[in-house]
Design a protein around this motif. Structure first.
Motif, PDB file in Angstrom:
ATOM      1  N   SER A   1      -1.302  -9.469  10.586  1.00  0.00           N
ATOM      2  CA  SER A   1      -2.697  -9.100  10.845  1.00  0.00           C
ATOM      3  C   SER A   1      -2.808  -7.908  11.793  1.00  0.00           C
ATOM      4  O   SER A   1      -3.914  -7.492  12.132  1.00  0.00           O
ATOM      5  CB  SER A   1      -3.433 -10.300  11.450  1.00  0.00           C
ATOM      6  N   THR A   2      -1.673  -7.317  12.194  1.00  0.00           N
ATOM      7  CA  THR A   2      -1.659  -6.319  13.260  1.00  0.00           C
ATOM      8  C   THR A   2      -1.034  -5.005  12.821  1.00  0.00           C
ATOM      9  O   THR A   2      -0.031  -5.000  12.108  1.00  0.00           O
ATOM     10  CB  THR A   2      -0.853  -6.869  14.468  1.00  0.00           C
ATOM     11  N   GLY A   3      -1.600  -3.905  13.295  1.00  0.00           N
ATOM     12  CA  GLY A   3      -0.993  -2.594  13.174  1.00  0.00           C
ATOM     13  C   GLY A   3      -0.898  -2.046  11.766  1.00  0.00           C
ATOM     14  O   GLY A   3      -1.430  -2.615  10.802  1.00  0.00           O
TER      15      GLY A   3
ATOM     16  N   GLY B   1       1.098  -4.277   9.405  1.00  0.00           N
ATOM     17  CA  GLY B   1       0.244  -5.325   8.861  1.00  0.00           C
ATOM     18  C   GLY B   1      -0.676  -4.796   7.779  1.00  0.00           C
ATOM     19  O   GLY B   1      -0.884  -5.445   6.751  1.00  0.00           O
ATOM     20  N   ALA B   2      -1.214  -3.591   7.969  1.00  0.00           N
ATOM     21  CA  ALA B   2      -2.097  -2.993   6.961  1.00  0.00           C
ATOM     22  C   ALA B   2      -1.351  -2.763   5.647  1.00  0.00           C
ATOM     23  O   ALA B   2      -1.888  -3.033   4.567  1.00  0.00           O
ATOM     24  CB  ALA B   2      -2.673  -1.683   7.485  1.00  0.00           C
ATOM     25  N   ALA B   3      -0.116  -2.285   5.739  1.00  0.00           N
ATOM     26  CA  ALA B   3       0.681  -2.068   4.525  1.00  0.00           C
ATOM     27  C   ALA B   3       0.987  -3.398   3.842  1.00  0.00           C
ATOM     28  O   ALA B   3       0.941  -3.508   2.617  1.00  0.00           O
ATOM     29  CB  ALA B   3       1.971  -1.325   4.859  1.00  0.00           C
ATOM     30  N   ALA B   4       1.286  -4.412   4.641  1.00  0.00           N
ATOM     31  CA  ALA B   4       1.584  -5.738   4.081  1.00  0.00           C
ATOM     32  C   ALA B   4       0.356  -6.318   3.383  1.00  0.00           C
ATOM     33  O   ALA B   4       0.460  -6.849   2.276  1.00  0.00           O
ATOM     34  CB  ALA B   4       2.052  -6.681   5.191  1.00  0.00           C
ATOM     35  N   ARG B   5      -0.784  -6.224   4.023  1.00  0.00           N
ATOM     36  CA  ARG B   5      -2.013  -6.806   3.455  1.00  0.00           C
ATOM     37  C   ARG B   5      -2.470  -6.071   2.199  1.00  0.00           C
ATOM     38  O   ARG B   5      -2.917  -6.685   1.244  1.00  0.00           O
ATOM     39  CB  ARG B   5      -3.134  -6.809   4.498  1.00  0.00           C
TER      40      ARG B   5
ATOM     41  N   ASP C   1      -2.263  11.213  11.993  1.00  0.00           N
ATOM     42  CA  ASP C   1      -2.515  11.323  13.434  1.00  0.00           C
ATOM     43  C   ASP C   1      -2.832   9.925  13.956  1.00  0.00           C
ATOM     44  O   ASP C   1      -3.967   9.473  13.878  1.00  0.00           O
ATOM     45  CB  ASP C   1      -3.667  12.283  13.707  1.00  0.00           C
ATOM     46  N   VAL C   2      -1.802   9.251  14.489  1.00  0.00           N
ATOM     47  CA  VAL C   2      -1.966   7.851  14.899  1.00  0.00           C
ATOM     48  C   VAL C   2      -2.986   7.689  16.021  1.00  0.00           C
ATOM     49  O   VAL C   2      -3.578   6.619  16.169  1.00  0.00           O
ATOM     50  CB  VAL C   2      -0.622   7.194  15.285  1.00  0.00           C
TER      51      VAL C   2
ATOM     52  N   TYR D   1      -3.429   1.445  14.830  1.00  0.00           N
ATOM     53  CA  TYR D   1      -2.063   1.818  15.209  1.00  0.00           C
ATOM     54  C   TYR D   1      -1.609   0.990  16.403  1.00  0.00           C
ATOM     55  O   TYR D   1      -2.292   0.887  17.406  1.00  0.00           O
ATOM     56  CB  TYR D   1      -1.990   3.314  15.533  1.00  0.00           C
ATOM     57  N   LEU D   2      -0.432   0.416  16.286  1.00  0.00           N
ATOM     58  CA  LEU D   2       0.181  -0.390  17.339  1.00  0.00           C
ATOM     59  C   LEU D   2       1.167   0.511  18.085  1.00  0.00           C
ATOM     60  O   LEU D   2       2.282   0.733  17.616  1.00  0.00           O
ATOM     61  CB  LEU D   2       0.892  -1.587  16.691  1.00  0.00           C
TER      62      LEU D   2
END
Length: 155
Positions: free
Chosen positions: A73-75, A78-82, A91-92, A98-99
């Motif tokens: 659920s994080t970073g 997590g976004a790629a996984a979801r 640009d992070v 961004y974590l």
């Protein structure tokens, strides 16, 4: 790019006789870090077998990472996984998800690796240069991740 083709061929050849998925991930992380000068941190995160909602840091090359465990659920991982899709952030500093691991990081790409339609790992690369991951870089990194996924399917 020629260096992309040479590295992919090297990884494919190594995968034919590699003793383990771990060894393939170690080789990819090491060689990408050595040969791709804008890839400042290269590593893999693996789904925790004891908790599939968490990614554990696997083989990596680069500076220390404070993120040995990342909830799905994080970073950006997590976004790629979801989403099941590659995430590229040029640009992070402008992405609230961004974590942060290092203030030097400007750009990141995360490629999810699936085995039998389930997330197994991710290839994560950070750069100290904004906009480091062009479309050709993205295709190259995705090809490296696909190679790991192919090996993992054979196990």
């Amino acid at each position: 790019m020629l260096v992309h083709e040479e590295l992919l061929r090297e990884f494919q050849d190594f995968a034919l006789t590699a003793p383990s998925a771990q060894s393939i991930m170690e080789r990819i992380a090491q060689r990408l870090h050595e040969k791709m000068t804008r890839y400042n941190w290269v590593g893999f995160y693996l789904v925790d077998p004891a908790d599939p909602g968490v990614l554990l840091v696997g083989p990596f090359v680069g500076s220390f990472t404070p993120h040995a465990r990342i909830p799905l659920s994080t970073g950006l991982c997590g976004a790629a996984a979801r989403s099941g899709q590659t995430v590229v952030v040029h640009d992070v500093a402008k992405d609230p998800s961004y974590l942060a691991g290092s203030p030097l990081v400007k750009c990141e790409i995360v490629v999810p690796i699936f085995v039998k339609n389930k997330l197994a790992a991710e290839l994560d690369i950070e750069s100290y240069f904004s906009g480091a991951f062009t479309e050709s870089e993205r295709a190259f990194v995705e090809a490296c991740a696909t190679l790991v996924g192919t090996y993992l399917r054979k196990r």
